[in-house]
Design an enzyme around this catalytic site. Structure first.
Site, short mmCIF file in Angstrom:
data_model
loop_
_atom_site.label_atom_id
_atom_site.label_comp_id
_atom_site.label_asym_id
_atom_site.label_seq_id
_atom_site.Cartn_x
_atom_site.Cartn_y
_atom_site.Cartn_z
N SER A 135 0.76 -1.30 -0.04
CA SER A 135 -0.11 0.03 -0.05
C SER A 135 1.07 1.13 0.09
CB SER A 135 -0.78 0.05 1.39
OG SER A 135 -1.70 1.06 1.46
N LYS A 161 -1.27 -1.01 -4.28
CA LYS A 161 -2.53 -0.24 -3.93
C LYS A 161 -1.88 1.13 -3.83
CE LYS A 161 -4.90 0.38 0.54
NZ LYS A 161 -5.59 -0.48 1.34
N LYS A 163 -2.96 4.93 -2.62
CA LYS A 163 -4.06 5.74 -1.72
C LYS A 163 -4.43 7.00 -2.71
CE LYS A 163 -4.28 3.92 2.15
NZ LYS A 163 -5.28 3.51 3.12
N ASP A 189 -7.36 3.09 -3.03
CA ASP A 189 -7.81 3.04 -1.90
C ASP A 189 -8.23 4.55 -1.60
OD1 ASP A 189 -8.91 2.82 0.58
OD2 ASP A 189 -7.25 1.99 1.21
N GLU A 214 -11.41 0.98 -3.61
CA GLU A 214 -11.64 0.43 -2.27
C GLU A 214 -12.40 1.75 -1.43
OE1 GLU A 214 -8.18 -0.84 -0.27
OE2 GLU A 214 -9.14 -1.31 1.79
N ASP A 239 -14.12 -1.55 2.81
CA ASP A 239 -13.32 -2.01 3.83
C ASP A 239 -14.00 -1.38 5.05
OD1 ASP A 239 -11.26 -1.73 5.79
OD2 ASP A 239 -10.19 -0.26 4.73
N LYS A 263 -10.11 -7.25 7.24
CA LYS A 263 -9.09 -6.98 8.35
C LYS A 263 -9.70 -7.55 9.83
CE LYS A 263 -7.62 -2.26 6.63
NZ LYS A 263 -7.90 -0.86 6.61
N GLY A 291 -4.29 -4.25 5.71
CA GLY A 291 -3.14 -4.25 6.68
C GLY A 291 -3.45 -2.78 7.54
O1 NPG Z 1 0.10 -2.52 4.82
O2 NPG Z 1 -0.27 -2.35 6.79
C1 NPG Z 1 -0.21 -1.91 5.76
C2 NPG Z 1 -1.06 -0.57 5.50
C3 NPG Z 1 -2.24 -0.85 4.54
O3 NPG Z 1 -2.97 1.07 3.64
C4 NPG Z 1 -2.98 0.35 4.45
N1 NPG Z 1 -4.22 0.40 5.53
O4 NPG Z 1 -7.08 1.99 4.85
O5 NPG Z 1 -6.56 0.15 4.60
C5 NPG Z 1 -6.11 1.32 4.77
C6 NPG Z 1 -4.85 1.56 5.22
C7 NPG Z 1 -4.89 2.55 6.68
C8 NPG Z 1 -3.86 3.30 6.75
C9 NPG Z 1 -5.81 2.42 7.69
C10 NPG Z 1 -3.69 3.88 7.93
C11 NPG Z 1 -5.65 3.12 8.94
C12 NPG Z 1 -4.51 3.70 9.01
#
Ligand code: NPG
Length: 368
Positions: A135, A161, A163, A189, A214, A239, A263, A291
């Protein structure tokens, strides 16, 4: 298993680099760990809540309070604690799923060590290694983004992925597609940064062959997602909206999503995560493992979960060094774009006490 002692430990760990999403930039992680000690076993759980309630209403100090005040005392009053009974035991407490997940994971780790079974085998994993995706946060410039992707792809990551947020979406995706070509596995995402009014704008992403978009809209607007999904060719994945197997079934039935991000923290634990996996499999909807910037404890559990058969889309399953210079367990390393699923009983990782102590900001012990 009778629980004798619970430990709540907060850590502050620096990230290897800043991580920017549509709700802010993180440079370090405030982490809550739960350790449970029984007569002949101990187990670890990791709480994935962030320090500020931006991703969801939960936050790390709140989770600590909930665990200390209600969850652990209730757990310690039980003569025999089994992982299968934890979610029912905690059911009278509304919500607070990330707090519940951390405790349930510690119970799973401790009890599966007693049973001599790995979490992966217990959940029904069918894989011994998991393909890795990464990500990538929002960057200041497109050049920085392309440079970061070059680096991750060179390391072997098999899926990217991105953002996105309003203003940093279509052109960024176009630049990535033009630079890396049509074969790059790519998804975006939005972390709920759009509304249904943006449907025509988001439809401009259709030409880029994305695996999915997402959580484009607010988590409570599941019907808006259903309407949006009808206007996009890009599959919609949820999500934040998916809080339980029950919600997952409803969202799929109304057409709000055709792919689900799982998750365990968001849904109250790894057993509920498995139930979501099963519902999605029954309805023909593929899932992938999300994650939350986990340490080796949560990362081990995610690898076990991601081995279930309906995890057919590559998830945010990355190596420890994606976020940490130094992990509190043995680091998870990527080999040929995959990470091995732990096979030892429980989570199958060893917490390195010396590293743990260095990052610890507080420890509290609660006895039965
Ligand atoms: O690889 O652990 C990882 C991060 C994956 O982008 C990721 N998490 O929205 O999915 C999400 C995001 C997230 C980031 C969520 C920070 C919450 C805080």
């Amino acid at each position: 298993m009778k629980i004798r002692e619970g430990e709540l430990r907060r850590l502050r760990m620096p990230l290897v680099g800043p991580f920017r999403t549509s709700f802010g930039t993180q440079t370090e992680r405030d982490i809550l760990l739960v350790k449970l000690t029984g007569e002949d076993s101990e187990g670890w759980g990791e709480c994935v809540a962030m320090d500020v309630p931006l991703y969801s209403s939960e936050f790390v100090a709140g989770c600590e309070h909930v665990i200390r005040t209600w969850l652990l005392p209730l757990l310690m009053r039980q003569d025999d604690v089994q992982p299968e009974a934890v979610s029912e035991l905690f059911a009278p407490f509304a919500g607070n799923r990330m707090a519940k997940e951390a405790v349930e994971l510690a119970v799973l780790d401790a009890e599966l060590k007693r049973r001599g079974q790995s979490l992966a085998a217990y959940l029904g994993s069918v894989c011994d290694r998991i393909p890795c995706g990464v990500s990538v946060g929002i960057t200041d410039t497109t050049e920085q983004l392309l440079a970061q992707l070059e680096g991750y792809l060179a390391q072997g990551y098999q899926r990217i992925k991105l953002k996105i947020e309003p203003g940093l979406d279509v052109e960024r995706v176009r630049a990535v597609r033009e630079h890396f070509g049509p074969d790059l596995r790519l998804q975006v995402d939005a972390n709920a940064a759009y509304t249904l009014e943006d449907a025509d704008h988001l439809a401009r992403l259709d030409e880029f062959g994305l695996i999915l978009i997402e959580q484009p809209i607010h988590e409570e607007e599941v019907w808006a997602h259903a309407k949006l999904a009808r206007r996009l060719r890009t599959p919609v994945c949820l999500d934040e909206s998916i809080l339980s197997a029950r919600v997952a079934r409803e969202c799929i039935e109304i057409g709000a999503c055709s792919i689900v991000n799982i998750k365990a923290g968001r849904v109250g634990g790894y057993l509920e995560a498995k139930r979501i996996h099963d519902v999605c499999a029954e309805l023909g909807v593929p899932v992938w493992c999300g994650g939350m910037l986990e340490t080796g404890i949560g990362r081990a559990a995610n690898l076990a979960l991601a081995g279930l058969p309906n995890f057919t889309i590559i998830g945010d399953v990355s190596a420890s060094n994606r976020f940490w210079r130094e992990d509190i367990t043995e680091p998870f390393e990527m080999v040929d774009g995959h990470i091995a699923v732990p096979t030892e009983p429980g989570l199958g990782v060893t917490v390195r006490q010396e590293v743990l102590d260095r990052y610890t900001t507080s420890v509290e012990r609660i006895r039965a």
